[in-house]
Design an enzyme around this catalytic site. Sequence first.
Site, PDB file in Angstrom:
ATOM      1  N   GLN A  94      56.376  29.222  16.421  1.00 57.81           N
ATOM      2  CA  GLN A  94      56.319  29.223  14.952  1.00 57.81           C
ATOM      3  C   GLN A  94      57.338  30.217  14.402  1.00 57.81           C
ATOM      4  O   GLN A  94      57.529  30.309  13.198  1.00 57.81           O
ATOM      5  CB  GLN A  94      54.926  29.645  14.480  1.00 57.81           C
ATOM      6  CG  GLN A  94      53.815  28.723  14.954  1.00 57.81           C
ATOM      7  CD  GLN A  94      52.454  29.372  14.739  1.00 57.81           C
ATOM      8  OE1 GLN A  94      51.867  29.243  13.681  1.00 57.81           O
ATOM      9  NE2 GLN A  94      51.967  30.079  15.738  1.00 57.81           N
ATOM     10  N   ASN A  95      57.954  30.978  15.298  1.00 56.13           N
ATOM     11  CA  ASN A  95      58.868  32.033  14.846  1.00 56.13           C
ATOM     12  C   ASN A  95      60.243  31.466  14.514  1.00 56.13           C
ATOM     13  O   ASN A  95      60.700  30.517  15.140  1.00 56.13           O
ATOM     14  CB  ASN A  95      59.007  33.112  15.927  1.00 56.13           C
ATOM     15  CG  ASN A  95      57.671  33.758  16.236  1.00 56.13           C
ATOM     16  OD1 ASN A  95      56.732  33.638  15.451  1.00 56.13           O
ATOM     17  ND2 ASN A  95      57.564  34.415  17.374  1.00 56.13           N
ATOM     18  N   ASP A  97      62.880  33.671  14.328  1.00 54.51           N
ATOM     19  CA  ASP A  97      63.738  34.831  14.574  1.00 54.51           C
ATOM     20  C   ASP A  97      64.744  34.649  15.711  1.00 54.51           C
ATOM     21  O   ASP A  97      65.522  35.568  15.995  1.00 54.51           O
ATOM     22  CB  ASP A  97      62.869  36.078  14.850  1.00 54.51           C
ATOM     23  CG  ASP A  97      61.891  35.872  16.013  1.00 54.51           C
ATOM     24  OD1 ASP A  97      62.184  35.079  16.939  1.00 54.51           O
ATOM     25  OD2 ASP A  97      60.820  36.506  15.991  1.00 54.51           O
ATOM     26  N   HIS A 112      58.940  25.789  12.969  1.00 54.38           N
ATOM     27  CA  HIS A 112      59.067  26.233  11.578  1.00 54.38           C
ATOM     28  C   HIS A 112      60.526  26.504  11.193  1.00 54.38           C
ATOM     29  O   HIS A 112      60.796  27.209  10.231  1.00 54.38           O
ATOM     30  CB  HIS A 112      58.214  27.487  11.333  1.00 54.38           C
ATOM     31  CG  HIS A 112      56.743  27.201  11.320  1.00 54.38           C
ATOM     32  ND1 HIS A 112      55.774  28.180  11.344  1.00 54.38           N
ATOM     33  CD2 HIS A 112      56.066  26.025  11.283  1.00 54.38           C
ATOM     34  CE1 HIS A 112      54.569  27.617  11.326  1.00 54.38           C
ATOM     35  NE2 HIS A 112      54.720  26.319  11.299  1.00 54.38           N
TER      36      HIS A 112
END
Length: 237
Positions: A94-95, A97, A112
Amino acid sequence: MLKFTPDTNVLVLTGAGISAESGIRTFRDSGGLWENHRVEDVATPEAFNSNPVKVWEFYRQRYQDSISSKPNPAHFALVKLEQFLGDNFLLVTQNVDCLHIKAGSKRVLEMHGSLANCICTKCHSKLAIKDIDLTQPIPLCPFCNGFLRPDIVWFGEIPHYLSIIDDALRKCSVFIIVGTSGVVYPAAGFVLTAKLMGAKTIAINLEKPDNLAYIDEFYQGKSGEILPGLVAMWIGE
Ligand code: APR
């Protein structure tokens, strides 16, 4: 004691907690605020429509944070697990980064989206953020001059890869969840599908996640401290 062979099919879901030890703040650990912003003001399509400059200010900073952060031992432990399992491994994060990719994970689905990219709201071209002029208050598409937006799945939008993830949930024999509060759907509901389809479910999290009822084995603590040892044990090192 659980042991994996290269034939064990393992699906991993990660959330903000796995990046906490890399210095990236999680969402719900900061009193309902995300880097001092209400989520509705910066992470919804409505927010972008009403104030794209503010949304870009916010994501420009998130992008800089992601560039300057480094993967931690939990990210590297998942790389090791993937090297052991090959095509029997899939990582859903879900990150946004990019730290799994920076660590060296290959079979990763960023459900995401990713801070590394942006999308034109007019012609839908996808561009790498490193290639656009981020000094503009609202970066513009080099092809059609439309507004660019971060390639992030905002609240109210549909996550990517849901059909592939659903297949993987049905196929896996072990489902491992790392660093996610189990609050935001659909990801929070994945464990239910995996468990109902017969997978063993494992979670590593600092606090008890909301979907703890569906977890067979729960390890409470920091993933950077716990996951490397678990992976070594699972792969028989
Ligand atoms: N190791 C393991 N878990 C940790 C650590 C750590 N070092 N630090 C914090 N955690 C746990 C927290 O206890 C919390 O349960 O990680 C979890 C992070 O939860 P959230 O902040 O809710 O993040 P996440 O579950 O990834 O959020 C899901 O919500 O805001 C949206 O789209 C955004 O992808 C995000 C989604």
